[in-house]
Design a protein around this motif. Sequence first.
Motif, PDB file in Angstrom:
ATOM      1  N   ARG A  75       0.845  -1.254  -0.070  1.00 64.45           N
ATOM      2  CA  ARG A  75       0.129   0.176  -0.175  1.00 64.45           C
ATOM      3  C   ARG A  75       0.794   1.340   0.131  1.00 64.45           C
ATOM      4  N   GLU A  76       1.836   1.237   0.851  1.00 67.75           N
ATOM      5  CA  GLU A  76       2.889   2.362   1.045  1.00 67.75           C
ATOM      6  C   GLU A  76       3.418   2.913  -0.325  1.00 67.75           C
ATOM      7  N   ASP A  77       3.911   1.616  -0.860  1.00 71.24           N
ATOM      8  CA  ASP A  77       4.709   1.488  -2.213  1.00 71.24           C
ATOM      9  C   ASP A  77       4.044   2.148  -3.258  1.00 71.24           C
ATOM     10  N   ILE A  78       2.502   1.894  -3.375  1.00 75.21           N
ATOM     11  CA  ILE A  78       1.498   2.249  -4.307  1.00 75.21           C
ATOM     12  C   ILE A  78       1.230   3.936  -4.317  1.00 75.21           C
ATOM     13  N   LEU A  79       1.192   4.214  -2.827  1.00 77.05           N
ATOM     14  CA  LEU A  79       0.670   5.418  -2.635  1.00 77.05           C
ATOM     15  C   LEU A  79       2.030   6.563  -2.774  1.00 77.05           C
ATOM     16  N   ARG A  80       2.785   5.967  -2.787  1.00 76.77           N
ATOM     17  CA  ARG A  80       4.059   7.009  -2.766  1.00 76.77           C
ATOM     18  C   ARG A  80       4.096   7.513  -4.118  1.00 76.77           C
ATOM     19  N   GLY A  81       4.032   8.913  -4.313  1.00 74.36           N
ATOM     20  CA  GLY A  81       4.469   9.558  -5.609  1.00 74.36           C
ATOM     21  C   GLY A  81       3.030   9.775  -6.478  1.00 74.36           C
ATOM     22  N   LEU A  82       1.868   9.416  -5.781  1.00 72.95           N
ATOM     23  CA  LEU A  82       0.518   9.651  -6.743  1.00 72.95           C
ATOM     24  C   LEU A  82       0.232  11.151  -6.608  1.00 72.95           C
TER      25      LEU A  82
END
Length: 72
Positions: free
Chosen positions: A53-60
């Motif tokens: 989750r943290e990896d996907i949300l980073r940089g949105l």
Amino acid sequence: MKAEFTAIIETAPEGGYWAICPEIPGANGQGETIEETKNNLRQAIELILEDRREDILRGLPEDVIQDTVMVG
């Protein structure tokens, strides 16, 4: 987050048990008892999902829409 996942638990050759979760690749646990094995598997699932989750949300982008979806 509450969800149910499958725990495949087998007796370990060296003693105790080991488990995998087919829905979450890479999630596994081990322990001396079935309950300890399930607790270790639960912790592994939680850590993997949190990391993903943290990896996907980073940089949105800031204007992205974030909502929830109920399953099952």
